[in-house]
Motif scaffolding. Sequence first.
Motif, PDB file in Angstrom:
ATOM      1  N   LEU A 175      -1.803  -6.307  -2.392  1.00 52.73           N
ATOM      2  CA  LEU A 175      -1.677  -5.496  -3.599  1.00 52.73           C
ATOM      3  C   LEU A 175      -0.491  -4.542  -3.554  1.00 52.73           C
ATOM      4  N   ARG A 176      -0.125  -4.073  -2.379  1.00 54.42           N
ATOM      5  CA  ARG A 176       1.069  -3.220  -2.304  1.00 54.42           C
ATOM      6  C   ARG A 176       2.311  -4.020  -2.681  1.00 54.42           C
TER       7      ARG A 176
ATOM      8  N   LEU B 209       2.477  -4.463  -6.420  1.00 55.17           N
ATOM      9  CA  LEU B 209       3.058  -3.288  -7.072  1.00 55.17           C
ATOM     10  C   LEU B 209       4.585  -3.294  -6.968  1.00 55.17           C
TER      11      LEU B 209
ATOM     12  N   MET C 264      -5.175   1.892  -5.643  1.00 53.66           N
ATOM     13  CA  MET C 264      -3.972   1.279  -5.107  1.00 53.66           C
ATOM     14  C   MET C 264      -3.446   2.007  -3.875  1.00 53.66           C
TER      15      MET C 264
ATOM     16  N   SER D 270      -3.020   0.125  -0.469  1.00 55.53           N
ATOM     17  CA  SER D 270      -1.624   0.050  -0.022  1.00 55.53           C
ATOM     18  C   SER D 270      -1.446   0.399   1.451  1.00 55.53           C
TER      19      SER D 270
END
Length: 566
Positions: free
Chosen positions: A42-43, A46, A111, A115
């Motif tokens: 997910l990092r 982004l 997040m 992250s």
Amino acid sequence: MTGLSYGDAVAEVLKSEPMFETTTVEVDGVSFLAFKNIPQDLRALLQTSRAAQENGQAEYLVFEGQRLSYDAFCNDINKMAHVLQSRFEVLPRTRVAVAMSNRPEMLILMMAISSIGATCVFLNAWWTTEELRYALQDTDSKLIFTDTQRLERLKPLQEQLGLTLIGVDETQTDPSYVSLMRSETRSAWPTVDIDPDSDFAIMYSSGTTSDPKGVALTHRGAVNAVFTWLVQATIAPLINPPDDPNAEKPRPVTLITTPLFHVTATHPGFLLSLPAGAKVVLMYKWDAQTAVDLIETEGVTRFVGVPTQSADIQIAAKNSGKPLETLTQVVAGGAKRPPAQVSELAQAFPQAEIATGWGMTETNAIGIGLSGEDYVARPGAAGRLFPPLQEMMFLDEDGSPVALGSVGEMTVKSVCNMRTYLNKPIETSTAMQDGWFKTGDLGFIDDDGIITIVDRKKNIIIRGGENIACLDVEDALHQHPAILEACAFAIPHARLGEVVGAAVQTRPGMTLNHAELSNFLRDRIARFKTPEHLWVQTTPLPRGATDKIDRRALRKTCMANLSKKT
């Protein structure tokens, strides 16, 4: 220009778009198809989505009086990530809980936690103190970020469970989220390594048993789900080519109305918005008129909510004289939309594609869907299996595949499936074998690959040996002009075992009685499916945490009233 067939459009996109190239990965000894060229966590999602968000300059998040650009949103995520690491010594796989209603801090925390390779535990904002206790002990979470209302429910547990409670409002706790963010100056991306197969979140299923199940979702599963939805968005214009292919498309704007502790909001709402270059408009809680106003003022193009919310905005838009011309998609998720509602929405919003989607917490919300003319033509269907990563079988009680067109339990294999039910090995092994997840939904598939969901496996009424699907009864009930929403359930019967009971909410100014309803249903469903007990009310039927009708609670209330009468 003539559009391609669904199958040809899928083949064209998979052949021509490097982003959707697939490969085989092995997870816990099971081989799955996965996208080869996408972010692995997910990092990274982004970071790589910045280009789609006007290189970070686009207005990204709108909430009441707050407006954040994409870069500002990411900077806040990174500041909180550094706070978690330096102030609270959060390490990869550490579980950090969030307990609050919808607000930007919840997305930032989600997040920031993921992250740095930690796991975000989503606590249901409707839970009582004891229900919160269960989840905190189940996940062994000690650090909790919370809003005012949830803080009061958590305080009795603070000393008992050794909790660190951080309020998102400045005066709630010392330190607070606000003071921690104010004290942190670093906004560089974290550098800790993230295992794609580690848990980014624990989300609790809405639950049909006494204890909710903690669903462990991985980075790999979530990101592959996001890009599966992007495949659907890419094939859409190939199937239905625009009148002017050179016309500039409006920027997608998504309205998030459902709770952020549920996958409908976090996945096809929030996470999909990142690489899609969409702006997100976030609602604190559901209010139909507020939603209509936001759709108009913010130019919302995509509305995703439970079916009752679609009906609500249709009524509110009509009453306020707002046509909501920016809407290009009205999607239902979380529950089946009454078939009669599909044509009503298509007429109310002719410029919009009416769509339905099926997915589960356990599948990272990915699954099947149907939209546009296909959906209007088959309003009772759930849709096609989203390609290219998923496989689906329909199994009988013995676990053997059923014939084409026959009803069986929908069983899906996908890299997007959950890793496990937390601390529930028996439930996990019962639901999952060799990567295949038994959904508990009963359905069938036709020659065109269209899937129809008959009911939840546990929502079958057995009347004198005849199986009755609750959804079948509810579909018929929704055809009555006085009924706004309906829920069917089993009522014990001394001779037949079970008979059909139903509770309905009537439309404003309209009435209904049992005899009138039975007469109305005479030619619409078999007599044995007609409700023998009916409860009529003018207020909404009770709902659970994900805004689905709470069938168990409603049945319990109705049964209690029935007992009083007898």
